[in-house]
Design a protein around this motif. Sequence first.
Motif, short mmCIF file in Angstrom:
data_model
loop_
_atom_site.label_atom_id
_atom_site.label_comp_id
_atom_site.label_asym_id
_atom_site.label_seq_id
_atom_site.Cartn_x
_atom_site.Cartn_y
_atom_site.Cartn_z
N UNK A 256 -4.12 -45.11 73.96
CA UNK A 256 -5.53 -45.00 74.32
C UNK A 256 -6.39 -44.43 73.19
N UNK A 257 -5.92 -43.41 72.52
CA UNK A 257 -6.70 -42.81 71.44
C UNK A 257 -6.54 -43.65 70.18
N UNK A 258 -7.61 -43.93 69.47
CA UNK A 258 -7.50 -44.75 68.25
C UNK A 258 -6.62 -44.09 67.19
N UNK A 259 -5.92 -44.93 66.46
CA UNK A 259 -5.15 -44.47 65.31
C UNK A 259 -6.10 -43.98 64.22
N UNK A 260 -7.25 -44.66 64.10
CA UNK A 260 -8.29 -44.29 63.13
C UNK A 260 -9.63 -44.72 63.69
N UNK A 261 -10.63 -43.87 63.55
CA UNK A 261 -11.99 -44.21 63.98
C UNK A 261 -12.97 -43.69 62.93
N UNK A 262 -13.48 -44.61 62.10
CA UNK A 262 -14.46 -44.24 61.08
C UNK A 262 -15.72 -45.09 61.23
N UNK A 263 -16.06 -45.37 62.48
CA UNK A 263 -17.23 -46.22 62.74
C UNK A 263 -18.51 -45.62 62.16
N UNK A 264 -18.58 -44.30 62.07
CA UNK A 264 -19.80 -43.68 61.56
C UNK A 264 -19.99 -43.95 60.07
N UNK A 265 -18.91 -44.18 59.36
CA UNK A 265 -19.00 -44.40 57.92
C UNK A 265 -19.06 -45.88 57.55
N UNK A 266 -18.54 -46.74 58.42
CA UNK A 266 -18.42 -48.16 58.08
C UNK A 266 -19.77 -48.86 58.21
N UNK A 267 -20.09 -49.67 57.22
CA UNK A 267 -21.31 -50.47 57.24
C UNK A 267 -21.00 -51.85 57.79
N UNK A 268 -21.59 -52.17 58.92
CA UNK A 268 -21.48 -53.51 59.50
C UNK A 268 -22.69 -53.73 60.37
N UNK A 269 -22.70 -54.83 61.09
CA UNK A 269 -23.84 -55.14 61.94
C UNK A 269 -23.38 -56.07 63.05
N UNK A 270 -24.19 -56.27 64.08
CA UNK A 270 -23.83 -57.23 65.15
C UNK A 270 -24.15 -58.67 64.79
N UNK A 271 -24.57 -58.93 63.54
CA UNK A 271 -24.91 -60.30 63.15
C UNK A 271 -23.66 -61.16 63.13
N UNK A 272 -23.79 -62.38 63.58
CA UNK A 272 -22.67 -63.30 63.55
C UNK A 272 -22.34 -63.67 62.11
N UNK A 273 -21.08 -63.52 61.74
CA UNK A 273 -20.63 -63.88 60.40
C UNK A 273 -20.84 -62.83 59.34
N UNK A 274 -21.28 -61.61 59.71
CA UNK A 274 -21.46 -60.54 58.72
C UNK A 274 -20.11 -60.20 58.11
N UNK A 275 -20.02 -60.26 56.77
CA UNK A 275 -18.74 -60.05 56.08
C UNK A 275 -18.46 -58.59 55.77
N UNK A 276 -19.38 -57.70 56.05
CA UNK A 276 -19.18 -56.29 55.76
C UNK A 276 -18.48 -55.61 56.94
N UNK A 277 -17.88 -54.48 56.65
CA UNK A 277 -17.24 -53.72 57.72
C UNK A 277 -15.91 -53.15 57.27
N UNK A 278 -15.10 -52.78 58.25
CA UNK A 278 -13.73 -52.37 57.98
C UNK A 278 -12.94 -53.65 57.74
N UNK A 279 -12.36 -53.80 56.55
CA UNK A 279 -11.83 -55.10 56.16
C UNK A 279 -10.32 -55.14 55.92
#
Length: 830
Positions: A256-279
């Motif tokens: 249940x608890x994530x192995x890693x959660x760095x959503x606050x630092x990761x740059x991404x967006x809800x746009x379809x096809x956005x290539x940025x993020x946790x990769x």
Amino acid sequence: CVTHRLLVLKLEPKAGMACGEHRHDRGWQFLTLLIPIIFPELLVKGHPQCLDFKPPFRPVKGLSFCTMYSQFGCCDSTKDREIMNRFYRIVDNFDYSLYATCAAYIQDILCGECSPYAAHLYDAEDPTTPVRLLPGLCGEYCIDFWNKCKTTVRSLVEDRNLLDLVSNRNKFCEALQLQDPDYCFPRVLSNNNLTKNLGSVMAGYDGCLQLCLEEIANGLRNPVAMVHANDGTHRFFIAEQIGIVWAYLHNKARIEKPFLNITQAVLTSPWEGDERGFLGLAFHPKFKYTGMVYVYYSIEMNSEEKIRISEFRISSNDMNMLDHRSERIILEVDEPASNHNGGQLLFGNDGYLYIFIGDGGMAGDPFGKYGNAQNKSTLLGKVLRIDINNNNRGPLYKIPPDNPFVLNPDARPEVYAYGVRNMWRCSVDRGDPQTKDGKGRIFCGDVGQNKFEEVDIIEKGKNYGWKAREGFSCYDKKLCANSSLNDVLPIFAYPHSVGKSITGGYIYRGCESPNLNGLYIFGDFMSGRLMALAEDSRTGRWHDYKICMGKGQTCLFPGLLNKYYRYIISFAEDEAGELYFLSTRIPTATSTTGMVYKIVDPSRRAPPRTCHYNPLQVKVKSRLINFVPKPKVIHRPRKRPTKNRPKGRQRPNLRQDGDTPDWFHELLKTLEMLQTEWDAGIDQTAATLVPNPGKAQTNTSGKQSGHDAANRRLQNTPSNGAVRLVDEHGRTDRGRVEIYINGVWGTVCDDLWNSQAAAVVCRQLGFPFSIQAYRRAEFGQGSGPILLDDVECEGNEKSLLHCRHSEIGETNCSHQEDAGVMCGYTESSS
């Protein structure tokens, strides 16, 4: 009048069932002609399958009793001994005469469980119905067995219902008859259609390798990577683009608890096809001892975008969680644009960390004189190799001494290879399980610009050609003509008519599907295609194969699927070497439609216990969320309710007041109407031609003909897949293609629209020739929904729905790309 079992439809009016009272013989003949049209999957041949719903295998040591299945079947030596012991328990009670007469029959029947078609012999395809007690016997064989050995049946079964039939030969053999006579014993042994290439990967008529899938995880938000820790626990870790990594146990339960959660630092967006993020992420090869994990993600600092490579250490309190405070930034690279971010991390067999970075974005690598990819003084457009071992003191990474450009003052020493555009998903070949051939090779899929996608094998110091080349073709002609580039050609490339964004895969080196060993399996994000490459060891050339999902009954067994969400994001390999891919229905970082599928070969598996492993114990400190697969939709006829029926004799299969409509009765009513129209000269499979919607066509006398009236009825209630042409000038031979699906008229996107698809439409409309396929909404833009995208036809399909296409209503286009056609009665038209 009808017996329906899975996908086998058997039309057989029986005595006592008044079929003739409500359907004349011609209607049955007409229905028989329509069966291939309405249920094309019924014509698909069967496939080998065992009683445990798994593929057959090659026994390791052969069989000593059921010897006819020594090369390939459903029994190993242990099961073979069990059957032999049962055989002797039975025949020990026979006198000499009975033994001499019946022993061979008893052996044949008992060994039916070892047949590669055991599931068919025992009618076990549908797990909701009882498995037969005896295998299906061919008529003449059953008659011989009954005539000579009917007294032995009591030794084989204890079922009272079957034993009561033994006194009547016809009833007994009818009970052992199969609906599909091709599979009865012993005919199944000599049926060339079934025994030819038995155990090989099944291929369709077009050479497409038919595989199946098993669902492993669901509800994920753009799952970009899945890796294992190589620590003996057989856990797998799935990363979501938003910056969360989940840990799963070998039984698919998620912690249940994530192995890693760095959503606050990761740059991404809800746009379809956005290539940025946790990769990407990679576990240290000795993670069991070091506890180190490396991640690759996008960040934004002072309005500038960067790529960050960081190191995390496992928590000292929980083996299923990283210590979020332990992050150490290994490397950051400025990103001049928001695309082409690369994203792959992996450890080579040499123990070094490989980092695959895109060319910086935009189109055509416009940075500098020759672009970033050809500029060895920048890290963009490169494969990097660094040494992160023993970095507790001093620099966080060192340069391996044999890196190719260590002594070049005009190059970054981290560079291992260059000239790459945007490599998306790379993998290390484990090597052949026996010979270790290929071990250590690094395969990558490099996303192309606007024409070609390619597969490369990464080698030290090599130039992979971008932006001089795209695939095998020249992109920048001036650079391409420069022989000093000495660039390496890909091992395979495919054009954008096949797919527009490659997702690199793995060489299969697992245990469970021996046929797949050595195949490089990969896919395309945009088209959703799965593909494979096989190396010719003599020439070193790679040959490509299409992969499709098994048709008909092939994947309709418990736990198997033959459908997947189209957008293939990544591939994965578990600790045992089995192969997976990750895809989604909606390619955004916030959509929870992400899935993980395991690739399964339905034609052959490894022998039992060959692939057995014992996962090390995992101490779990938070709640486990057990895996619940998405419901598997299997269309079966709805069973008639039996409660509260009026008493007395009733005509079978006819609707009673208050009942839901019987599916087959409704089908017959529809077919009867279609037959009337057929007799009037109308093909019920033809589509509706509507040159001017809303206006009835008249004949020269000004009266509506019977043909016109029938056309109008069809227009009012068209069938799925019907098409029409819409043209603002009222022309009947050309126009925008509109298709009717599930009660709605909509358009077709022209992404892959070509002359073969146009031919299908024109033939539906009654034209013998297609003159031209139009793209880019040349006949105007539709106002309804876009229903079909990525339509790929061979030209002989009955409708566009029979062609390969994306999911209905799932598109990545606009009405500016609506497709059109021009049809004609001759091969040319004015």
